[in-house]
Motif scaffolding. Structure first.
Motif, mmCIF file in Angstrom:
data_model
loop_
_atom_site.group_PDB
_atom_site.id
_atom_site.type_symbol
_atom_site.label_atom_id
_atom_site.label_comp_id
_atom_site.label_asym_id
_atom_site.label_seq_id
_atom_site.Cartn_x
_atom_site.Cartn_y
_atom_site.Cartn_z
ATOM 1 N N LEU A 132 0.844 -1.198 0.000
ATOM 2 C CA LEU A 132 0.000 0.000 0.000
ATOM 3 C C LEU A 132 0.882 1.251 0.000
ATOM 4 O O LEU A 132 0.470 2.319 0.435
ATOM 5 C CB LEU A 132 -0.938 -0.007 1.207
ATOM 6 C CG LEU A 132 -1.974 -1.143 1.209
ATOM 7 C CD1 LEU A 132 -2.776 -1.137 2.503
ATOM 8 C CD2 LEU A 132 -2.905 -1.016 0.003
ATOM 9 N N ILE A 133 2.108 1.109 -0.479
ATOM 10 C CA ILE A 133 3.063 2.225 -0.548
ATOM 11 C C ILE A 133 2.999 2.776 -1.970
ATOM 12 O O ILE A 133 3.221 2.055 -2.946
ATOM 13 C CB ILE A 133 4.484 1.727 -0.215
ATOM 14 C CG1 ILE A 133 4.495 1.069 1.177
ATOM 15 C CG2 ILE A 133 5.482 2.878 -0.291
ATOM 16 C CD1 ILE A 133 5.641 0.104 1.385
ATOM 17 N N ARG A 134 2.661 4.073 -2.081
ATOM 18 C CA ARG A 134 2.321 4.613 -3.393
ATOM 19 C C ARG A 134 3.507 5.244 -4.130
ATOM 20 O O ARG A 134 4.396 5.841 -3.516
ATOM 21 C CB ARG A 134 1.191 5.629 -3.240
ATOM 22 C CG ARG A 134 -0.050 4.970 -2.656
ATOM 23 C CD ARG A 134 -1.232 5.889 -2.606
ATOM 24 N NE ARG A 134 -1.054 6.987 -1.667
ATOM 25 C CZ ARG A 134 -1.966 7.951 -1.478
ATOM 26 N NH1 ARG A 134 -3.106 7.924 -2.163
ATOM 27 N NH2 ARG A 134 -1.739 8.915 -0.631
ATOM 28 N N ALA A 135 3.482 5.119 -5.443
ATOM 29 C CA ALA A 135 4.516 5.723 -6.291
ATOM 30 C C ALA A 135 4.241 7.211 -6.447
ATOM 31 O O ALA A 135 3.093 7.642 -6.511
ATOM 32 C CB ALA A 135 4.522 5.060 -7.668
ATOM 33 N N GLY A 136 5.314 8.001 -6.534
ATOM 34 C CA GLY A 136 5.180 9.446 -6.691
ATOM 35 C C GLY A 136 5.722 9.951 -8.011
ATOM 36 O O GLY A 136 5.766 11.164 -8.259
ATOM 37 N N ILE A 137 6.140 9.015 -8.877
ATOM 38 C CA ILE A 137 6.636 9.410 -10.195
ATOM 39 C C ILE A 137 6.498 8.211 -11.136
ATOM 40 O O ILE A 137 6.487 7.059 -10.674
ATOM 41 C CB ILE A 137 8.100 9.922 -10.109
ATOM 42 C CG1 ILE A 137 8.463 10.790 -11.320
ATOM 43 C CG2 ILE A 137 9.078 8.767 -9.931
ATOM 44 C CD1 ILE A 137 9.671 11.691 -11.101
#
Ligand code: ZN
Length: 315
Positions: A132-137
């Motif tokens: 549940l760790i989201r990408a920022g790029i």
């Protein structure tokens, strides 16, 4: 405007000096099959990564973009663990790499553009891989000479996921093709000023003309192999930065090392005998003082290290 880090969304203004293109790990074992899973001691590796980031933090670095896409050693849980143990804010990547240096990821090979778009958007809004760790790029890439059909699909999916989510795009280039990448993005309705083109200045020649051609179209350009002598010494990067500033493009250029701590599969495939740097401090320690000596002002390098990364990473 927020920036999506491995530890959640933060105010863009909180980033501070930002390294726009680095790696904690590059591991092509999954795609090369030798060995598929690298044997490393988890806590020792985590601490090595944390120490490398803390050394940069002690010199003023507040954030870094971890540019490793799906299947290339993107150990999401490890990266988040690292992020929890350092004050450096880390931005994680969705996307796929190119297919010149290693085979295209098996998922990218079977997915069409719509499926890839959904995957990237899901990794940005819900979580990367099974976390549940989201990408920022969004990271995408082209190989040498020409854009392959599958690389083009990845770029189009990146553009469409960007339009759905607002998440920024950073590209890898292999000796040019930045303009071909921009053509693809523009045909999807994404303007060059929404794109960060990496590894500019690592071409065989024509560096000034090529970098200017990207900047004139409005693209953001990353000079990100600073301190890696096989791609040009400090004078090379200083000349390119000074030229970009003189031509009025200060607000579109950024600096980074493209360094990595855990590297597996790179040297044997791409650059036999070349050791990639695992040092995130060279720019702060050595390069910025040289830039200042060459006449670049404090205000100007702060734009490159603080303001521009904040602008391009926020969504
Ligand atoms: Zn890289």
């Amino acid at each position: 405007m927020k920036v999506r880090t491995l530890c959640g969304d933060v105010e863009a203004a909180s980033l501070g000096q930002t390294l726009i293109h680095e790696h904690l790990a590059v591991d092509w074992g999954e795609m090369l099959g030798r060995p598929k899973i690298l044997d490393f001691e988890y806590h020792a590796m985590r601490d090595k990564m944390v120490n490398a980031l803390n050394a940069a933090h002690a010199l003023g670095i507040g954030a870094m973009v971890e540019c490793t896409p799906i299947g290339c050693g993107r150990y999401v849980d490890l990266f988040e663990d690292v992020a929890r143990h350092t004050q450096v804010k880390i931005i994680g990547s969705t996307g796929f790499f190119h297919e010149s240096w290693c085979p295209m990821h098996p998922i990218a090979r079977v997915f069409d553009i719509d499926m890839m778009t959904d995957l990237f958007a899901r990794e940005i809004t819900e979580g990367m891989g099974d976390t549940l760790i989201r990408a920022g790029i969004i990271k995408c890439a082209t190989g040498e000479g020409k854009v392959s059909p599958k690389e083009e699909q990845v770029l189009r999916a990146a553009a469409r996921a960007h339009k759905q989510t607002g998440c920024p795009i950073i590209t890898h280039t292999t000796g040019g093709l930045g303009n071909e990448q921009l053509d693809i993005f523009e045909s999807e309705g994404v303007a060059p000023n929404e794109i960060i083109i990496s590894h500019v200045g690592c071409e065989k020649d024509n560096w000034f003309e090529y970098s200017e051609s990207l900047l004139k179209r409005g693209a953001n350009v990353s000079f990100d192999r600073i301190g890696e002598p096989s791609f040009g010494g400090d004078e090379h990067w200083i000349a390119l930065i000074q030229n970009a500033i003189a031509k009025g493009f200060l607000n579109q250029i950024m600096m980074s090392h493209d360094a990595g701590i855990l590297i597996h599969g790179y040297n044997e495939i791409v650059n036999p005998g070349v050791e990639l740097s695992g040092d995130f401090t060279y720019i702060s320690r050595e390069f910025i003082p040289k830039l200042k000596q060459a006449g670049v002002t404090e205000e100007q390098w702060q734009v490159m290290m603080v303001e521009t990364p904040q602008r391009v990473l926020a969504f």
